[in-house]
Design an enzyme around this catalytic site. Structure first.
Site, PDB file in Angstrom:
ATOM      1  N   TYR A 168      -4.453  31.605  29.392  1.00  0.00           N
ATOM      2  CA  TYR A 168      -5.329  32.338  30.094  1.00  0.00           C
ATOM      3  C   TYR A 168      -5.490  31.402  31.580  1.00  0.00           C
ATOM      4  CZ  TYR A 168      -6.906  34.994  25.938  1.00  0.00           C
ATOM      5  OH  TYR A 168      -6.957  35.506  24.966  1.00  0.00           O
ATOM      6  N   LYS A 196     -21.494  13.193   4.286  1.00  0.00           N
ATOM      7  CA  LYS A 196     -22.090  14.051   5.189  1.00  0.00           C
ATOM      8  C   LYS A 196     -20.978  14.857   5.574  1.00  0.00           C
ATOM      9  CE  LYS A 196     -23.544  11.364   8.964  1.00  0.00           C
ATOM     10  NZ  LYS A 196     -24.523  10.870   9.725  1.00  0.00           N
ATOM     11  N   MET A 209      -7.805  31.089  20.683  1.00  0.00           N
ATOM     12  CA  MET A 209      -8.448  30.281  20.529  1.00  0.00           C
ATOM     13  C   MET A 209      -7.998  30.076  19.225  1.00  0.00           C
ATOM     14  SD  MET A 209     -11.403  32.969  18.324  1.00  0.00           S
ATOM     15  CE  MET A 209     -12.682  33.352  20.210  1.00  0.00           C
ATOM     16  N   ARG A 255     -36.135   8.336  15.514  1.00  0.00           N
ATOM     17  CA  ARG A 255     -35.005   8.978  15.343  1.00  0.00           C
ATOM     18  C   ARG A 255     -36.008   9.513  14.276  1.00  0.00           C
ATOM     19  NH1 ARG A 255     -28.376   9.063  13.248  1.00  0.00           N
ATOM     20  NH2 ARG A 255     -29.358   8.041  12.291  1.00  0.00           N
TER      21      ARG A 255
END
Length: 380
Positions: free
Chosen positions: A271, A41, A318, A141
């Protein structure tokens, strides 16, 4: 997503490590009829779905587990014919698609079966869908929580065998990776109690995630859902260091310096101007940032350059970040985020510890825009 093939940041995946981890688990299972279904997954925990499946197949995996029907279909499109189990809840409306591709589905309620039946009745020549009933023994769950729910689902499946094949039943342990096994034993007892209520045992009965297979092997059913240990990582983090066999970490992360400058004392970096050089320093810029999965909370951690630890200074941007270098290094010098350089090594566990999280989150956060480079499988 656009993949950044034209910048030097790379995720390195050693398929041989995945192969060896499965082989070691198979040796651990010798003398039993238990098989391995690697858990693929979330893009194989960030390692890459298809290349990991290829390595697992070569190593002797008997099937695969995924979280989404989409992931199962991707494996089918890549011509994998092994059994595939979707561990999450699939929409009942997708029963025809699952049936057509021979994909096993998890069922957690009678209501799901009823809704899926109403849809299946409208489909001519539907092949019965293999079903694994989920038992909620304490994870909280998905799944049946008592005998009445379990028997109702079982009875419904048997009464509608034109649409469903009762292939499996399973549970998931919440604390198999905890040194305190009190709750684990409670869950195990609860699962065994509910299993006695079933009139028959299906082909597959499975309880073992990576942690269960490593430290509670006596509880194994006949499938190991091999997740994080497939990728060479200890499910417990640092909590249980003793392992029945060595795990080989499969993933590394590397980049290069793309800009290097010398700054004077008092120069601010990044930043918010949160970092100020205390003296004359060499600063290097690396083309990787929080959009790639190296989150801002990793500010202050280190990477490896020429075998030396270099601190990330200033806020991570970023797409870029800055590090303090011990001396001038040329543009193009390799930077290691995860892996070895010289006599030093940064592991995923170290990264997770710094970020106050688990290594699962670190690898699953890695963006698809970082190219994956694969090595090793041609050795087998």
């Amino acid at each position: 997503m656009t993949v950044g093939y034209l910048r030097p940041t790379r995720i390195l995946v050693d398929q041989n490590a995945i192969y060896e981890n499965i082989q070691n688990e198979l040796k651990h299972l010798e003398g039993t009829d238990t098989v391995i279904f690697p858990v693929l997954k979330a893009n194989a925990y960030g390692h890459g779905l298809i290349p990991v499946a290829e390595a697992a197949q070569a190593a002797g995996a008997a099937g695969f587990c995924v979280a989404l029907l989409d992931e199962a279909l991707a494996l089918r499109r890549a011509n994998f014919t092994e059994p595939i189990l979707v561990l999450g809840i699939t929409q009942p409306s997708e029963i025809e698609l699952a049936a057509a591709n021979q994909i096993s589905l998890t069922v957690g309620s009678l209501e799901w079966l009823q809704e899926a039946t109403a849809i299946a009745q409208q489909v001519p020549y539907l092949h019965p869908v293999p079903i694994h009933l989920s038992i909620d023994s304490g994870m909280g769950r998905i799944g049946m929580r008592d005998e009445a729910e379990l028997l109702a689902a079982y009875t419904f499946i048997k009464a509608h065998s034109d649409y469903f094949d009762f292939e499996g039943v399973f549970t998931h342990f919440a604390t198999a990776d905890d040194p305190d096994d009190t709750y684990f034993k409670e869950q195990s007892a609860r699962f065994n109690q509910l299993m006695t209520a079933l009139p028959e045992r299906p082909r597959f009965v499975h309880v073992s995630n990576s942690a269960t297979s490593l430290w509670h092997a006596a509880c194994n059913g006949n499938i190991i859902r091999m997740g994080i240990s497939l990728y060479g990582l200890n499910p417990s983090g640092n909590a249980i260091p003793d392992l029945p066999y060595p795990l080989k970490q499969a993933l590394g992360i590397e980049s290069e310096l793309v800009f290097v400058k010398q700054v004077a004392a008092g120069t601010k970096i990044g930043y918010g101007a949160t970092y100020e050089a205390s003296e004359g320093e060499w600063i290097g810029t690396i083309p990787m940032g929080y959009a790639d999965g190296w989150l801002r909370r990793m500010q202050g951690s280190t990477v490896l350059v020429d075998g030396q630890r270099c601190e990330i200074v200033g806020r991570i941007c970023m797409d870029q970040m800055m590090i303090r270098l011990p001396k001038r290094y040329p543009v193009g010098t390799k930077v290691v985020f995860v892996g070895k350089s010289g006599d030093d090594e940064i592991t995923l566990q170290e990264v997770a510890d710094y970020a106050d999280t688990i290594h699962y989150e670190i690898i699953c956060d890695l963006s698809d825009r970082i190219p994956r480079v694969y090595t090793g499988l041609n050795e087998h």
